[in-house]
Design a protein around this motif. Structure first.
Motif, PDB file in Angstrom:
ATOM      1  N   GLY A  62       0.731  -1.322   0.090  1.00  0.00           N
ATOM      2  CA  GLY A  62       0.232   0.139   0.118  1.00  0.00           C
ATOM      3  C   GLY A  62       0.717   1.318   0.056  1.00  0.00           C
ATOM      4  O   GLY A  62       0.306   2.290  -0.217  1.00  0.00           O
ATOM      5  N   ARG A  63       2.233   1.257   0.212  1.00  0.00           N
ATOM      6  CA  ARG A  63       2.771   2.392   0.263  1.00  0.00           C
ATOM      7  C   ARG A  63       3.499   2.775  -1.184  1.00  0.00           C
ATOM      8  O   ARG A  63       3.270   2.062  -2.047  1.00  0.00           O
ATOM      9  CB  ARG A  63       4.267   1.806   0.964  1.00  0.00           C
ATOM     10  CG  ARG A  63       4.070   1.720   2.350  1.00  0.00           C
ATOM     11  CD  ARG A  63       4.047   3.018   3.279  1.00  0.00           C
ATOM     12  NE  ARG A  63       5.228   3.965   3.371  1.00  0.00           N
ATOM     13  CZ  ARG A  63       5.097   5.193   3.354  1.00  0.00           C
ATOM     14  NH1 ARG A  63       4.398   5.884   3.603  1.00  0.00           N
ATOM     15  NH2 ARG A  63       6.650   5.742   3.546  1.00  0.00           N
ATOM     16  N   TRP A  64       3.280   4.305  -1.263  1.00  0.00           N
ATOM     17  CA  TRP A  64       3.605   4.958  -2.563  1.00  0.00           C
ATOM     18  C   TRP A  64       4.932   4.463  -2.908  1.00  0.00           C
ATOM     19  O   TRP A  64       5.044   4.412  -4.040  1.00  0.00           O
ATOM     20  CB  TRP A  64       3.466   6.478  -2.275  1.00  0.00           C
ATOM     21  CG  TRP A  64       4.465   7.105  -1.176  1.00  0.00           C
ATOM     22  CD1 TRP A  64       4.067   7.214  -0.108  1.00  0.00           C
ATOM     23  CD2 TRP A  64       5.644   7.576  -1.617  1.00  0.00           C
ATOM     24  NE1 TRP A  64       5.181   7.828   0.728  1.00  0.00           N
ATOM     25  CE2 TRP A  64       6.147   8.047  -0.161  1.00  0.00           C
ATOM     26  CE3 TRP A  64       6.676   7.377  -2.356  1.00  0.00           C
ATOM     27  CZ2 TRP A  64       7.414   8.512   0.047  1.00  0.00           C
ATOM     28  CZ3 TRP A  64       7.844   7.998  -2.244  1.00  0.00           C
ATOM     29  CH2 TRP A  64       8.258   8.470  -1.277  1.00  0.00           C
ATOM     30  N   THR A  65       6.085   4.206  -2.087  1.00  0.00           N
ATOM     31  CA  THR A  65       7.111   3.723  -2.573  1.00  0.00           C
ATOM     32  C   THR A  65       7.233   2.591  -3.263  1.00  0.00           C
ATOM     33  O   THR A  65       7.771   2.197  -4.292  1.00  0.00           O
ATOM     34  CB  THR A  65       8.193   3.602  -1.377  1.00  0.00           C
ATOM     35  OG1 THR A  65       7.591   2.824  -0.311  1.00  0.00           O
ATOM     36  CG2 THR A  65       8.568   4.977  -0.951  1.00  0.00           C
ATOM     37  N   TYR A  66       6.290   1.423  -2.945  1.00  0.00           N
ATOM     38  CA  TYR A  66       6.292   0.167  -3.624  1.00  0.00           C
ATOM     39  C   TYR A  66       5.509   0.234  -5.018  1.00  0.00           C
ATOM     40  O   TYR A  66       5.835  -0.265  -5.843  1.00  0.00           O
ATOM     41  CB  TYR A  66       5.202  -0.696  -2.731  1.00  0.00           C
ATOM     42  CG  TYR A  66       4.838  -1.864  -3.529  1.00  0.00           C
ATOM     43  CD1 TYR A  66       5.807  -3.087  -3.820  1.00  0.00           C
ATOM     44  CD2 TYR A  66       3.630  -1.848  -4.222  1.00  0.00           C
ATOM     45  CE1 TYR A  66       5.153  -4.252  -4.701  1.00  0.00           C
ATOM     46  CE2 TYR A  66       3.268  -2.942  -4.918  1.00  0.00           C
ATOM     47  CZ  TYR A  66       4.167  -3.939  -5.433  1.00  0.00           C
ATOM     48  OH  TYR A  66       3.758  -5.076  -6.229  1.00  0.00           O
ATOM     49  N   LYS A  67       4.691   1.240  -5.091  1.00  0.00           N
ATOM     50  CA  LYS A  67       3.884   1.538  -6.298  1.00  0.00           C
ATOM     51  C   LYS A  67       5.104   1.918  -7.582  1.00  0.00           C
ATOM     52  O   LYS A  67       4.987   1.332  -8.393  1.00  0.00           O
ATOM     53  CB  LYS A  67       2.893   2.488  -6.056  1.00  0.00           C
ATOM     54  CG  LYS A  67       1.985   2.496  -4.939  1.00  0.00           C
ATOM     55  CD  LYS A  67       0.864   1.324  -5.308  1.00  0.00           C
ATOM     56  CE  LYS A  67       0.223   1.503  -4.067  1.00  0.00           C
ATOM     57  NZ  LYS A  67      -0.959   0.100  -4.091  1.00  0.00           N
ATOM     58  N   PHE A  68       5.922   2.637  -6.908  1.00  0.00           N
ATOM     59  CA  PHE A  68       6.956   3.170  -7.977  1.00  0.00           C
ATOM     60  C   PHE A  68       7.882   2.347  -8.340  1.00  0.00           C
ATOM     61  O   PHE A  68       8.181   1.990  -9.273  1.00  0.00           O
ATOM     62  CB  PHE A  68       7.638   4.535  -7.382  1.00  0.00           C
ATOM     63  CG  PHE A  68       6.837   5.955  -7.293  1.00  0.00           C
ATOM     64  CD1 PHE A  68       5.950   6.003  -8.342  1.00  0.00           C
ATOM     65  CD2 PHE A  68       7.053   6.524  -6.187  1.00  0.00           C
ATOM     66  CE1 PHE A  68       5.336   7.594  -8.531  1.00  0.00           C
ATOM     67  CE2 PHE A  68       6.276   7.846  -6.130  1.00  0.00           C
ATOM     68  CZ  PHE A  68       5.322   8.455  -7.249  1.00  0.00           C
TER      69      PHE A  68
END
Length: 543
Positions: free
Chosen positions: A184-190
């Motif tokens: 769910g973290r934005w870092t993972y999305k990138f």
């Protein structure tokens, strides 16, 4: 009565042996020693301890001097300093262009509709590519979830929802239920978009899903960004990263005949498939690039057992803060007393007491890391370039924000349920009359926002130890009120500074638990293990 004398002699001989078997009490940690470290580290002389500044270098030198005084060996190739290269990249906001054409034609406004920044340290960032909505952008085999469904997004720009998909009533544990997972973290999305070969990625912002408003997005990302130099073994970087307001995303997709709310609803199911928007985005801007260097400060206390001293128990706290910034009420020095001079002060006290205790079987590695405020860069660098092989790191204890408000009846452990290390620390807290309270807002993903996470991501079980909210001698709710007041008025502000009336008895209490747990792990043969539902695994099997 004559046998009494031999019995007395036997008892006298046995007494020293019994005393030898009883473990000696550990050296005490006092509020006074924590106060001394805190007073210096948060003083104006250190100018807010920003990495690659005079004040930051003074802080690092002070920490290294303390470790040397305590008898720790240099932990980075004969030095106390592990040099950490940092790239500073500032987008020229006047040059930013974000335009859409195809089924939608629009110019997206910088800081009003979008915030974009460079994906790597280059002087020009540019991508012209088709836009694809990929739902939550998650590929999690353990949950049977794949938002990409094998679709080739190489060279595309992906539009992604933040947070985890909500857990349905029939599957309440999906993606941790209420608690946020790393997915769910934005870092993972990138990171996932990068692994898929995307040209760029835009995250859809809502205050509810992100946990903070659009002004926080602008304040955090519409400025210079710090990053580690690109590892050539990693996939090619995204040309740009960014956020888009939900309103701007809805307008853009609406012009193309798509409904953002409907797409977001569909993305909550495993059956979701990526949706090409029929829109081409043209994103470009110029950057100013600087190459700087800071340092992690590392000291090692070798273990007493020659067969086990290669195994290391790790302790971390970040020494950096924000340096000198915009003046507030005439004060421009962001001292960072609580964040995180207090954690460094606590950990220095732990290091001193551990060195004064009987030498444990395993080695102790104290790592005071840099650039946490820039995105965990110092700990990330250590995890990628460990001074000790990762397979020899037993487990980690982190302190990010010591207790400056007095004694508590509880502690909060970030990562308590993710590995057996939670119960291990809990037992030591109980021995000191403390209980572990559950994390109050697990949906905020706090576990992923401090330096223990860099170890966890590399497969090493790690926790962050913090004060609870049940304060001795205070009414119910007082602790939560104090934390909320700090977060609202003092977090990342010049007013986070040293005061002579701080109550550091709770700091000594917290540091004592970290000392107990660290030495107990260093004297045990236990290797903490990840919980079955944790996102992390060791890169190599434990002995």
């Amino acid at each position: 009565m004559r046998p009494a004398l031999p019995l007395l002699l036997l008892a006298a001989a046995a007494a020293p042996l019994a005393a030898q078997r009883r473990p000696a009490p550990l050296p005490a940690i006092t509020p006074g020693e924590i106060d001394a470290h805190l007073r210096f580290l948060s003083s104006d002389l250190l100018e807010g301890r920003a990495p690659a500044t005079r004040g930051g270098e003074l802080a690092a030198a002070y920490i290294a001097a303390q470790l040397a005084q305590y008898g720790y060996e240099p932990g980075a190739d004969g030095s106390y300093f592990q040099r950490v290269p940092i790239d500073v990249v500032a987008a020229n906001r006047a040059t930013i262009r974000v335009e859409a054409r195809g089924k939608a034609n629009a110019t997206l406004r910088d800081k009003e509709d979008v915030v974009v920044w460079a994906g790597s340290a280059v002087e020009r960032s540019a991508a012209q590519a088709d836009l694809v909505f990929v739902g939550y952008g998650i590929a999690a085999p353990e949950y049977g979830w794949d938002d990409y469904k094998g679709r080739d997004v190489r060279g595309k720009i992906v539009l992604v929802l933040v947070n985890d998909p909500p857990a349905p009533p029939g599957e309440p544990g999906l993606f941790g239920g209420k608690a946020m997972t790393y997915y769910g973290r934005w870092t993972y999305k990138f990171e996932e978009a990068e692994r898929r070969g995307a040209a760029g990625a835009l995250l859809v912002h809502t205050t509810l899903s992100a946990g903070y408003g659009w002004p926080t997005v602008v304040g955090s990302w519409a400025k210079e960004q710090r990053m580690l130099p690109r590892d050539p073994k990693l996939p090619p970087p995204l040309a740009f990263r960014g956020w888009i307001t939900s309103q701007a995303a809805a307008r853009l997709l609406g012009e193309a005949g798509l409904d953002l709310a409907g797409l977001a609803k569909a993305a909550q199911a495993r059956s979701f498939d990526p949706v090409p928007a029929g829109i081409t985005l043209d994103v470009a801007f110029a950057n100013a690039v600087q190459h700087l260097e800071s340092a992690n400060v590392i000291g090692v206390l070798p273990g007493a057992d020659p067969a086990r001293r290669r195994e290391h128990v790790v302790f971390t706290a970040h020494w950096d803060h924000l340096g000198i910034g915009p003046a507030v009420d005439g004060d421009s020095i962001y001292n960072g007393a609580q964040d995180n001079a207090s954690g460094v002060a606590d950990l220095l006290a732990v290091a001193r007491a551990a060195a004064a205790a009987p030498r444990p079987a395993r080695s102790l590695l104290f790592n005071f890391v840099t650039a946490e405020e820039s995105g965990l860069l110092g700990s990330e660098y250590f995890a990628a370039n460990p001074t000790v092989p990762l397979a020899q790191l037993v487990g980690g204890f982190n302190i990010d924000g010591g207790n400056l408000r007095g004694e508590t009846r509880d502690l909060i452990l970030l990562g308590e349920q993710k590995s057996s290390l939670g119960a291990f620390v809990g037992a030591r807290a109980k021995a000191r009359g403390l209980r572990l309270s559950p994390e109050e807002f697990p949906e905020r993903g706090s576990f992923y926002r401090s330096d223990h996470f860099s170890l966890a991501k590399a497969g090493v079980p790690a926790v962050s130890v913090g004060a609870g909210t049940d304060f001795v001698g205070r009414p119910e709710g007082w602790g939560r009120e104090q934390i909320d007041e700090y977060t609202t008025r003092h977090y990342h502000q010049p007013s986070d500074e040293y005061r002579a009336d701080l109550d550091l008895r709770g700091a000594a209490q917290l540091a004592g638990v970290v000392l107990d747990a660290g030495l107990a792990l260093a004297n045990s043969r236990e290797w903490p293990r990840w919980s079955p539902d944790a996102e992390f695994r060791r890169s190599a099997p434990v002995p």
